[in-house]
Motif scaffolding. Structure first.
Motif, PDB file in Angstrom:
ATOM      1  N   PHE A 280      16.811 -35.684 -13.994  1.00 15.16           N
ATOM      2  CA  PHE A 280      16.096 -36.809 -13.379  1.00 15.16           C
ATOM      3  C   PHE A 280      16.763 -37.233 -12.082  1.00 15.16           C
ATOM      4  O   PHE A 280      16.095 -37.479 -11.059  1.00 15.16           O
ATOM      5  N   LEU A 281      18.117 -37.302 -12.096  1.00 11.20           N
ATOM      6  CA  LEU A 281      18.834 -37.686 -10.874  1.00 11.20           C
ATOM      7  C   LEU A 281      18.669 -36.627  -9.799  1.00 11.20           C
ATOM      8  O   LEU A 281      18.490 -36.948  -8.595  1.00 11.20           O
ATOM      9  N   ILE A 282      18.735 -35.360 -10.190  1.00 13.97           N
ATOM     10  CA  ILE A 282      18.547 -34.278  -9.204  1.00 13.97           C
ATOM     11  C   ILE A 282      17.160 -34.349  -8.577  1.00 13.97           C
ATOM     12  O   ILE A 282      16.982 -34.202  -7.360  1.00 13.97           O
ATOM     13  N   THR A 283      16.183 -34.585  -9.440  1.00 12.28           N
ATOM     14  CA  THR A 283      14.806 -34.719  -8.950  1.00 12.28           C
ATOM     15  C   THR A 283      14.688 -35.879  -7.967  1.00 12.28           C
ATOM     16  O   THR A 283      14.060 -35.777  -6.896  1.00 12.28           O
ATOM     17  N   LEU A 284      15.344 -37.018  -8.336  1.00 13.17           N
ATOM     18  CA  LEU A 284      15.273 -38.206  -7.487  1.00 13.17           C
ATOM     19  C   LEU A 284      15.945 -37.948  -6.142  1.00 13.17           C
ATOM     20  O   LEU A 284      15.410 -38.301  -5.075  1.00 13.17           O
ATOM     21  N   ILE A 285      17.114 -37.296  -6.173  1.00 13.54           N
ATOM     22  CA  ILE A 285      17.859 -37.034  -4.934  1.00 13.54           C
ATOM     23  C   ILE A 285      17.090 -36.031  -4.071  1.00 13.54           C
ATOM     24  O   ILE A 285      16.940 -36.204  -2.843  1.00 13.54           O
ATOM     25  N   THR A 286      16.603 -34.987  -4.723  1.00 11.84           N
ATOM     26  CA  THR A 286      15.894 -33.943  -3.987  1.00 11.84           C
ATOM     27  C   THR A 286      14.647 -34.510  -3.312  1.00 11.84           C
ATOM     28  O   THR A 286      14.371 -34.264  -2.115  1.00 11.84           O
ATOM     29  N   THR A 287      13.889 -35.266  -4.042  1.00 11.20           N
ATOM     30  CA  THR A 287      12.663 -35.866  -3.499  1.00 11.20           C
ATOM     31  C   THR A 287      12.974 -36.786  -2.336  1.00 11.20           C
ATOM     32  O   THR A 287      12.291 -36.774  -1.297  1.00 11.20           O
ATOM     33  N   SER A 288      14.009 -37.598  -2.500  1.00 14.01           N
ATOM     34  CA  SER A 288      14.350 -38.553  -1.434  1.00 14.01           C
ATOM     35  C   SER A 288      14.777 -37.843  -0.172  1.00 14.01           C
ATOM     36  O   SER A 288      14.370 -38.208   0.947  1.00 14.01           O
ATOM     37  N   PHE A 289      15.629 -36.806  -0.294  1.00 12.50           N
ATOM     38  CA  PHE A 289      16.061 -36.072   0.903  1.00 12.50           C
ATOM     39  C   PHE A 289      14.897 -35.315   1.547  1.00 12.50           C
ATOM     40  O   PHE A 289      14.809 -35.209   2.789  1.00 12.50           O
ATOM     41  N   LEU A 290      13.988 -34.776   0.724  1.00 10.76           N
ATOM     42  CA  LEU A 290      12.830 -34.087   1.288  1.00 10.76           C
ATOM     43  C   LEU A 290      11.949 -35.052   2.081  1.00 10.76           C
ATOM     44  O   LEU A 290      11.427 -34.707   3.163  1.00 10.76           O
ATOM     45  N   LEU A 291      11.788 -36.238   1.527  1.00 11.77           N
ATOM     46  CA  LEU A 291      10.980 -37.236   2.245  1.00 11.77           C
ATOM     47  C   LEU A 291      11.639 -37.641   3.545  1.00 11.77           C
ATOM     48  O   LEU A 291      10.965 -37.842   4.574  1.00 11.77           O
ATOM     49  N   LEU A 292      12.975 -37.798   3.543  1.00 11.53           N
ATOM     50  CA  LEU A 292      13.670 -38.181   4.766  1.00 11.53           C
ATOM     51  C   LEU A 292      13.608 -37.060   5.808  1.00 11.53           C
ATOM     52  O   LEU A 292      13.512 -37.309   7.025  1.00 11.53           O
ATOM     53  N   ALA A 293      13.653 -35.836   5.334  1.00  7.46           N
ATOM     54  CA  ALA A 293      13.752 -34.709   6.266  1.00  7.46           C
ATOM     55  C   ALA A 293      12.398 -34.266   6.824  1.00  7.46           C
ATOM     56  O   ALA A 293      12.300 -33.880   7.999  1.00  7.46           O
ATOM     57  N   PHE A 294      11.354 -34.312   5.991  1.00 13.83           N
ATOM     58  CA  PHE A 294      10.097 -33.683   6.401  1.00 13.83           C
ATOM     59  C   PHE A 294       8.913 -34.654   6.553  1.00 13.83           C
ATOM     60  O   PHE A 294       7.885 -34.297   7.085  1.00 13.83           O
ATOM     61  N   SER A 295       9.040 -35.861   6.028  1.00 11.61           N
ATOM     62  CA  SER A 295       7.895 -36.769   6.114  1.00 11.61           C
ATOM     63  C   SER A 295       8.021 -37.638   7.360  1.00 11.61           C
ATOM     64  O   SER A 295       9.116 -38.119   7.693  1.00 11.61           O
TER      65      SER A 295
ATOM     66  N   LEU B  57      22.442 -41.062   8.489  1.00 14.00           N
ATOM     67  CA  LEU B  57      21.304 -40.409   9.121  1.00 14.00           C
ATOM     68  C   LEU B  57      20.283 -41.426   9.618  1.00 14.00           C
ATOM     69  O   LEU B  57      19.751 -41.323  10.720  1.00 14.00           O
ATOM     70  N   VAL B  58      19.988 -42.414   8.817  1.00 16.80           N
ATOM     71  CA  VAL B  58      18.955 -43.392   9.163  1.00 16.80           C
ATOM     72  C   VAL B  58      19.415 -44.262  10.315  1.00 16.80           C
ATOM     73  O   VAL B  58      18.681 -44.547  11.259  1.00 16.80           O
ATOM     74  N   THR B  59      20.651 -44.717  10.269  1.00 17.21           N
ATOM     75  CA  THR B  59      21.136 -45.653  11.303  1.00 17.21           C
ATOM     76  C   THR B  59      21.458 -44.939  12.604  1.00 17.21           C
ATOM     77  O   THR B  59      21.417 -45.556  13.687  1.00 17.21           O
ATOM     78  N   SER B  60      21.742 -43.637  12.586  1.00 16.00           N
ATOM     79  CA  SER B  60      22.097 -42.915  13.823  1.00 16.00           C
ATOM     80  C   SER B  60      20.853 -42.468  14.587  1.00 16.00           C
ATOM     81  O   SER B  60      20.911 -42.215  15.785  1.00 16.00           O
ATOM     82  N   ASP B  61      19.719 -42.352  13.913  1.00 18.41           N
ATOM     83  CA  ASP B  61      18.479 -41.932  14.565  1.00 18.41           C
ATOM     84  C   ASP B  61      17.738 -43.163  15.026  1.00 18.41           C
ATOM     85  O   ASP B  61      16.935 -43.758  14.293  1.00 18.41           O
ATOM     86  N   ASN B  62      18.004 -43.605  16.282  1.00 15.48           N
ATOM     87  CA  ASN B  62      17.439 -44.864  16.788  1.00 15.48           C
ATOM     88  C   ASN B  62      15.945 -44.777  16.982  1.00 15.48           C
ATOM     89  O   ASN B  62      15.237 -45.780  16.966  1.00 15.48           O
ATOM     90  N   THR B  63      15.477 -43.556  17.176  1.00 15.78           N
ATOM     91  CA  THR B  63      14.037 -43.417  17.427  1.00 15.78           C
ATOM     92  C   THR B  63      13.236 -43.726  16.184  1.00 15.78           C
ATOM     93  O   THR B  63      12.061 -44.030  16.258  1.00 15.78           O
TER      94      THR B  63
END
Length: 747
Positions: free
Chosen positions: A86-101, A143-149
């Motif tokens: 469950f944790l792996i799924t949660l982490i994987t999904t979150s990183f995929l959303l940050l990277a590709f969405s 990652l979130v705070t360094s990407d000002n755009t």
């Protein structure tokens, strides 16, 4: 039904949760998280069916929905693995959303999921795992705070930091603290619960094993609890349950106890089923809950004993006034009878009170045993009652003392007549188990009117007179000077005791010489100087014997004598010394052991230390003395019989005592040479000793004629004032034993 199903499913096991089972808590949290996540994806799936969307989104959503459903299914048997997936799924999904969405809401969902990861990890795993998740979250925060755009005005850096700290740090720490507190409380409650169970078990065991029948009841007599002894007492069956019954179902009160008899402090009852069984109820306490703790006791046997005692009270009262063995009046009743006789008679009544003490009874008791000794006392009392007149009053005092009060005529007031009267009634022999025993007595006598006017006073004076009876003069009459004499003896006894303990009794030596005056040996004599005056040895030795001090006195003197003999042995002074023993010392185990140890450690003492046994001592006839003398003789001691011819069994002593020296008493020597009868006695004694291979010593020689005659008769060792008087042993040991080395005679 559905609610109960959900409750059992999501709460897993309320009993385990209450007991602090960590696995159950983690399983609860995992199922809730999986169920909520599954519901969200299911709602999204339903929403996609009505609002057309990209087919790829619909496919991904369906995959996640299947995956969550599978995890939810396997969460019961494989909790840890399911939680990790469950944790792996949660982490994987979150990183995929940050990277590709590119959608802003998807990024927010991903950040919230990642920032909630430490909290979820803490719920599913340990605090250390939560810390690891916190550290992992630093990367997405960066990652979130360094990407000002990607950050607009509303999502400022501080807003991201606040969100990160709150979700990633604050909530996990707070939840960890809450969980830790709950775990501590749970552990504490478990410990208290265990103590409560232990105390309950202990109280149960205590109540069951109080040692007395005990029950607990309420104010109306209802039995709430009863131990095994109560069940045995009331029902004869320890297994039968009597709870919920009442006391009145089993017991009936006696007397006017009342209806609620169990509320009394003490109540007498009987069993309803067996009225001959008496029960006593004692109320121990009234508890705070209004319950009574009652102790029951079966008093049937006690009642029987009490009844028997009441029936025999009169008999016991009579027995209290009489001796149990002889049935003679005891001391108190004897005095009462004598005083009653005195009060009933007129003033012209005369009489005599006397106490008879059987001599050497302790030795008789030790030799023949207690039972035979009691037979001697019983036979003596019967014989005495037969021989005395009916007017006489006889009683038994303590031990072997018998008291008699005899009314007298004027003729028997003369001491000689009274002595003859008493002697005539005393049995000279007693038969015990077919054996005839010779009886010996000591008698203390006091006259009524002259020496006392009450029984108590007469008995006291008889006791005083008894103290002065001897082996030769066994009838002793009270006179007023005896009291002062006893007081003086008592004071002298106290001083003697102190002198013996402080070793103030010293040794003097009197030479024993050959006919030509050459010193062959010495006799050691004890001397005591009290208040500047020498006390006669016959006086203080007799007092020491009465007080039982002879063994200690003898031990002190023997140790001093052996010390001197040791010096003489080193100086080659081969002159033996004889030491007197009265007999009481040899009855003492420690003194006998001392003699045996001395000769065992110093074998040369066999030639230097002689033991003189006083033949007139009462204990010399005891078998134990003979046995110990034989042992001393076998160890090498020379044994001498002192005062030969003055005792009661002189020839018998020669057989029983292993002596090799015979001393002729001074009473046979002093009439020499004028009394031919004494000459013949001394001559025959010397011949008897020679025939037995014994050495002869004559003592008490005061003239030259006596010395010459004894030498002519064959006596080779002489002792007396004619040759030398006793002198302090220090005279012979001073100046490096100079006088002892010279061995000269002092005229």
């Amino acid at each position: 039904m559905f609610i109960n199903f959900l409750k059992n499913y999501f709460l897993v096991d309320s009993a385990q949760s209450a007991g602090g089972d960590e696995k159950a808590l983690q399983q609860n949290a995992l199922r809730i998280l999986l169920a909520l996540t599954t519901c969200i994806f299911m709602v999204s799936e339903i929403h996609s069916l009505f609002i057309p969307r990209d087919l790829s989104f619909l496919g991904i959503n369906s995959v996640y929905l299947c995956l969550l459903g599978g995890l939810l299914y396997f969460s019961k048997k494989h909790t840890k693995i399911t939680a990790v997936l469950f944790l792996i799924t949660l982490i994987t999904t979150s990183f995929l959303l940050l990277a590709f969405s590119d959608e802003f809401h998807a990024e927010k969902y991903a950040l919230v999921s990642l920032y909630s990861l430490p909290l979820i990890t803490r719920l599913l795993f340990s605090f250390k795992a939560s810390l690891v998740a916190m550290i992992i979250n630093i990367y997405p925060f960066y990652l979130v705070t360094s990407d000002n755009t990607q950050i607009d005005i509303a999502s400022s850096f501080y807003f991201q930091l606040l969100t990160f700290v709150t979700l990633n740090v604050g909530l996990p720490f707070a939840v960890s603290r809450i969980i830790q507190t709950l775990e501590n409380n749970t552990s504490h409650m478990r410990l208290l619960y265990q103590k409560l169970n232990d105390n309950y078990a202990m109280y149960e065991e205590f109540f069951e094993n109080t040692g007395t029948p005990t029950l607990l009841c309420d104010q109306r007599g209802k039995i709430l609890k009863a131990n095994q002894l109560v069940r045995e007492l009331l029902t004869d069956s320890p297994q039968k349950n009597i709870s919920d019954s009442t006391i009145t179902d089993w017991l009936s009160p006696l007397g006017e106890t009342g209806r609620f008899f169990w509320q009394s402090n003490i109540a007498e009852c009987t069993l309803k089923q067996k009225t001959n069984i008496h029960i006593e109820i004692r109320r121990a306490s009234l508890t705070q809950h209004g319950y009574y703790v009652l102790h029951l006791q079966n008093t049937t046997q006690l009642k029987a004993i009490q009844q028997e005692l009441e029936n025999t009270q009169q008999t016991n009262s009579r027995l209290a006034h009489f001796d149990l063995l002889t049935l003679l009046p005891n001391h108190r009743h004897f005095c009462r009878q004598v005083n009653q006789r005195i009060d009933e008679q007129d003033n012209h009544l005369t009489g005599a009170m006397f106490i008879i003490r059987i001599s050497q009874f302790k030795l008789l008791n030790k030799q023949y045993g207690k039972d035979n000794a009691n037979k001697v006392i019983l036979n003596f009392s019967k014989t005495l009652q037969k021989k005395l007149s009916e007017q006489a009053i006889i009683g038994r005092l303590r031990g072997v003392k018998f008291s008699c009060f005899v009314p007298l005529g004027q003729a028997y007031l003369i001491q000689k007549n009274l002595s003859a009267l008493i002697h005539s009634v005393l049995p000279s022999q007693i038969t015990v188990d077919g054996n005839r025993l010779n009886m010996d007595y000591q008698v203390g006598i006091a006259y009524y009117h002259t020496d006392g006017k009450t029984a108590e006073e007469l008995l006291e004076h008889c006791e005083m007179a008894l103290e002065y009876s001897t082996s030769t003069d066994r009838f002793s009459y009270y006179n007023h000077s005896l009291e002062q004499k006893l007081i003086e003896e008592h004071k002298l006894g106290l001083k003697l005791s102190t002198a013996i303990k402080n070793k103030k009794i010293v040794l003097w030596l009197q030479p024993q010489v050959s006919p030509n005056g050459q010193i062959r040996s010495f006799e050691a004599l004890a001397r005591w100087q009290c208040d500047g005056q020498f006390v006669p040895p016959t006086t203080f030795i007799k007092i020491a014997e009465k007080l039982g001090l002879l063994p200690l006195l003898a031990e002190n003197l023997v140790r001093e004598l052996v010390s001197t003999l040791t010096e003489w042995h080193k100086e080659h002074i081969h002159t033996p010394i004889a030491f007197n023993l009265a007999g009481q010392e040899l009855m003492n185990d420690s003194f006998f052991a001392l003699l045996m140890a001395l000769i065992a450690d110093n074998p040369w003492l066999s030639d230097m230390l002689e033991l003189e046994i006083t033949e007139t001592s009462p204990v010399m006839t005891h078998p134990l003395i003979h046995k110990r003398l034989r042992s001393l003789s076998q160890y090498g001691y020379s044994i001498a019989i002192d005062d030969f011819g003055t005792g009661q069994a002189s020839l018998g002593q020669l057989v029983d005592i292993p002596a090799n020296i015979l001393k002729i008493d001074r009473r046979f020597v002093s009439p020499l040479p004028g009394d031919q009868r004494h000459v013949d006695i001394v001559k025959s004694t010397i011949q008897l000793a020679e025939s037995l291979g014994m050495k002869v010593i004559a003592e008490g020689i005061e003239t030259k004629e006596q010395a010459n005659l004894l030498a002519a008769l064959g006596c080779q060792t002489l002792q007396g004032y004619y040759f030398a008087k006793p002198s302090p042993m220090s005279d012979w040991t001073e100046r490096d034993n100079a006088k002892a080395k010279e061995l000269r005679m002092v005229y």
